[in-house]
Design a protein around this motif. Structure first.
Motif, PDB file in Angstrom:
ATOM      1  N   PHE A 140       0.875  -1.345   0.086  1.00 37.32           N
ATOM      2  CA  PHE A 140       0.073  -0.019   0.159  1.00 37.32           C
ATOM      3  C   PHE A 140       0.963   1.116   0.004  1.00 37.32           C
ATOM      4  O   PHE A 140       1.758   1.296   0.743  1.00 37.32           O
ATOM      5  CB  PHE A 140      -0.769  -0.006   1.338  1.00 37.32           C
ATOM      6  N   ASP A 141       0.659   2.282  -0.770  1.00 39.92           N
ATOM      7  CA  ASP A 141       1.517   3.256  -0.859  1.00 39.92           C
ATOM      8  C   ASP A 141       0.952   4.149  -1.669  1.00 39.92           C
ATOM      9  O   ASP A 141       0.378   4.453  -2.803  1.00 39.92           O
ATOM     10  CB  ASP A 141       2.578   3.010  -1.946  1.00 39.92           C
ATOM     11  N   ILE A 142       0.822   5.433  -0.994  1.00 40.70           N
ATOM     12  CA  ILE A 142      -0.055   6.634  -1.490  1.00 40.70           C
ATOM     13  C   ILE A 142       0.664   7.268  -2.598  1.00 40.70           C
ATOM     14  O   ILE A 142       0.181   8.230  -3.350  1.00 40.70           O
ATOM     15  CB  ILE A 142      -0.361   7.770  -0.488  1.00 40.70           C
ATOM     16  N   THR A 143       1.908   6.910  -2.854  1.00 40.58           N
ATOM     17  CA  THR A 143       2.661   7.596  -3.883  1.00 40.58           C
ATOM     18  C   THR A 143       2.516   6.636  -5.428  1.00 40.58           C
ATOM     19  O   THR A 143       3.114   6.978  -6.310  1.00 40.58           O
ATOM     20  CB  THR A 143       4.028   7.874  -3.911  1.00 40.58           C
ATOM     21  N   PHE A 144       1.553   5.825  -5.368  1.00 39.67           N
ATOM     22  CA  PHE A 144       1.402   4.923  -6.458  1.00 39.67           C
ATOM     23  C   PHE A 144       1.047   5.728  -7.451  1.00 39.67           C
ATOM     24  O   PHE A 144       1.045   5.445  -8.528  1.00 39.67           O
ATOM     25  CB  PHE A 144       0.426   3.687  -6.093  1.00 39.67           C
ATOM     26  N   ALA A 145       0.237   6.962  -7.283  1.00 37.25           N
ATOM     27  CA  ALA A 145      -0.346   7.755  -8.392  1.00 37.25           C
ATOM     28  C   ALA A 145       0.858   8.209  -9.487  1.00 37.25           C
ATOM     29  O   ALA A 145       0.608   8.400 -10.295  1.00 37.25           O
ATOM     30  CB  ALA A 145      -0.873   8.950  -7.595  1.00 37.25           C
ATOM     31  N   THR A 146       2.078   8.214  -8.800  1.00 38.11           N
ATOM     32  CA  THR A 146       3.182   8.672  -9.752  1.00 38.11           C
ATOM     33  C   THR A 146       3.278   7.814 -11.079  1.00 38.11           C
ATOM     34  O   THR A 146       3.282   8.326 -12.059  1.00 38.11           O
ATOM     35  CB  THR A 146       4.426   8.546  -8.946  1.00 38.11           C
ATOM     36  N   VAL A 147       3.194   6.383 -10.792  1.00 37.31           N
ATOM     37  CA  VAL A 147       2.981   5.324 -11.881  1.00 37.31           C
ATOM     38  C   VAL A 147       1.481   5.201 -12.536  1.00 37.31           C
ATOM     39  O   VAL A 147       1.470   4.892 -13.866  1.00 37.31           O
ATOM     40  CB  VAL A 147       3.825   4.082 -11.576  1.00 37.31           C
ATOM     41  N   GLN A 159      11.004   5.076 -15.302  1.00 33.66           N
ATOM     42  CA  GLN A 159      10.981   6.131 -15.030  1.00 33.66           C
ATOM     43  C   GLN A 159      10.215   6.642 -14.088  1.00 33.66           C
ATOM     44  O   GLN A 159      10.732   7.363 -12.798  1.00 33.66           O
ATOM     45  CB  GLN A 159      11.043   7.328 -16.180  1.00 33.66           C
ATOM     46  N   ALA A 160       9.110   6.290 -13.972  1.00 35.57           N
ATOM     47  CA  ALA A 160       8.069   6.746 -13.011  1.00 35.57           C
ATOM     48  C   ALA A 160       8.389   5.963 -11.555  1.00 35.57           C
ATOM     49  O   ALA A 160       8.332   6.628 -10.500  1.00 35.57           O
ATOM     50  CB  ALA A 160       6.721   6.485 -13.409  1.00 35.57           C
ATOM     51  N   LEU A 161       8.975   4.654 -11.626  1.00 32.69           N
ATOM     52  CA  LEU A 161       9.058   3.992 -10.685  1.00 32.69           C
ATOM     53  C   LEU A 161      10.290   4.662  -9.592  1.00 32.69           C
ATOM     54  O   LEU A 161      10.161   4.544  -8.329  1.00 32.69           O
ATOM     55  CB  LEU A 161       9.490   2.791 -10.656  1.00 32.69           C
ATOM     56  N   LYS A 162      11.125   5.452 -10.374  1.00 40.19           N
ATOM     57  CA  LYS A 162      11.925   6.235  -9.530  1.00 40.19           C
ATOM     58  C   LYS A 162      11.527   7.192  -8.541  1.00 40.19           C
ATOM     59  O   LYS A 162      12.280   7.456  -7.457  1.00 40.19           O
ATOM     60  CB  LYS A 162      12.895   6.874 -10.487  1.00 40.19           C
ATOM     61  N   ALA A 163      10.373   7.653  -8.904  1.00 36.85           N
ATOM     62  CA  ALA A 163       9.853   8.556  -7.869  1.00 36.85           C
ATOM     63  C   ALA A 163       8.712   7.967  -7.017  1.00 36.85           C
ATOM     64  O   ALA A 163       8.131   8.637  -6.081  1.00 36.85           O
ATOM     65  CB  ALA A 163       9.010   9.702  -8.675  1.00 36.85           C
ATOM     66  N   VAL A 164       8.207   6.749  -7.110  1.00 36.39           N
ATOM     67  CA  VAL A 164       7.560   6.136  -6.483  1.00 36.39           C
ATOM     68  C   VAL A 164       8.010   5.286  -5.164  1.00 36.39           C
ATOM     69  O   VAL A 164       9.027   5.211  -5.115  1.00 36.39           O
ATOM     70  CB  VAL A 164       6.844   4.766  -7.276  1.00 36.39           C
ATOM     71  N   GLY A 165       7.332   5.553  -3.764  1.00 40.44           N
ATOM     72  CA  GLY A 165       7.888   4.928  -2.806  1.00 40.44           C
ATOM     73  C   GLY A 165       7.611   5.969  -1.560  1.00 40.44           C
ATOM     74  O   GLY A 165       7.757   6.985  -1.396  1.00 40.44           O
TER      75      GLY A 165
END
Length: 347
Positions: free
Chosen positions: A118-125, A146-152
């Motif tokens: 569960f991760d509220i930054t999932f919206a990045t990808v 590329q998007a996964l670099k900003a997810v987490g």
């Protein structure tokens, strides 16, 4: 445990419905219900109250509360706190209200509990996927990478002293789609109780939170539709003060080159989940149930149920790709099964 003897299915849904009782002549109570579209979903508020006019006022206040929360957590409203956090990502911390700060703090707690499932930054990808497109396409792997670099979730930094939120990476985006409706249901029920409701149901786009008693004085009865025959109900739950939240790929998906892609994404890979087709979570807290329904979908059958079995007061029912049912350790003690018999074995 695994419930065997279930036929393989195509698209499976765990459909939840509320059964009311026959009003008792000895009880002075009114049941009032209203449906509106909020947070992009169908919200239904049912209130049992001693006075019909007061019930209507409570329902109106409930919808106003839902709208307030939607404005708070919206990522597209220019004037929302969430949007400001994102605009200043990678630049500077943002002072936010205590309410939003605590919601983010609880979200990060669930992220740590689920090891990032569960991760509220999932919206990045997640923004790379369009499940409403007339002609859906798969995002390019290079864009996902590329998007996964900003997810987490570790990219979200909280400072309790200054009550600020900072996104480390300039491309990190946050979204509350996997927890917001549950939070709204919690807040709405709290308000309804304060306004004199004796019982009721908040149905937040399929995320149910029931409280108190029905008009006839009995607890609420929640029906779970048979995944083999969606027109019939195979089990019931008699519950009160409990959230029943369902998540599954039948809510939103597309088919590309013969393969079904669910709208539920694994924030660790950027791709839709594949092992689980539907999850129903029972928990007194609708916010936590909402987050766990997504988490368990991502974790899969074994890891998901292992997590649930470690949590006090939480139960879950899962449907795998073949249409088999899997339940947490104590769920069957809550079910009133009827109809065709089902063989069960310990998982």
């Amino acid at each position: 445990m695994v419930n065997q003897g279930w036929s393989p299915l195509g698209r499976i849904a765990l459909v939840l419905a509320i059964w009311g009782g026959i009003p008792s002549q000895g009880l002075q109570a009114e049941t009032v219900k209203e449906v509106r579209k909020k947070m992009g979903s169908r919200f239904e508020i049912t209130v049992v109250h001693n006075d019909e006019a007061a019930a209507q006022k409570a329902i109106e206040a409930g919808f106003q509360e839902i709208e307030r929360i939607e404005n708070l957590i919206s990522s597209w409203r220019e004037d929302s706190e969430t949007n400001r956090i994102q605009r200043l990502a990678g630049q500077q911390p943002v002072v936010v209200s205590e309410e939003l700060f605590e919601l983010i703090r609880r979200s990060l707690k669930v992220s740590r509990l689920t090891d990032g499932a569960f991760d509220i930054t999932f919206a990045t990808v997640g923004n790379l996927w369009d499940f409403k497109a007339a002609e859906p396409k798969l995002p390019a792997q290079s864009k996902i990478d590329q998007a996964l670099k900003a997810v987490g979730y570790r990219n979200v930094v909280l400072d309790e002293t200054s009550r600020t939120v900072f996104l480390r990476h300039p491309e990190t985006r946050i979204g509350f789609g996997a927890i917001g409706k549950g939070y709204a249901a919690n807040r709405t029920v709290k308000l309804l109780k304060e306004l004199g409701a004796r019982g009721g149901v908040v149905n937040a786009g399929g995320d149910l939170l029931v409280f108190g008693r029905r008009e006839d004085g009995q607890v609420w009865r929640v029906g779970i539709a048979d995944p083999v025959d969606r027109d019939s109900t195979f089990a019931y739950l008699k519950v009160t003060d409990l959230a029943v939240v369902t998540s599954g790929d039948y809510e939103s998906f597309f088919v590309f080159d013969g393969k079904t892609y669910s709208h539920i994404l694994d924030p660790r890979t950027g791709f839709p989940v594949e092992e689980v087709r539907g999850v129903t979570v029972l928990c007194p807290d609708a916010e936590l149930a909402d987050a766990l329904a997504t988490s368990v979908s991502v974790l899969g059958i074994n890891e998901g149920l292992e997590l649930v079995d470690q949590l006090t007061g939480v139960e879950a029912l899962l449907v795998d790709r073949a249409g088999n049912l899997h339940s947490s350790r104590n769920l069957t003690t809550l079910l009133e099964q009827e109809g065709r018999e089902k063989e069960t074995t310990d998982r």
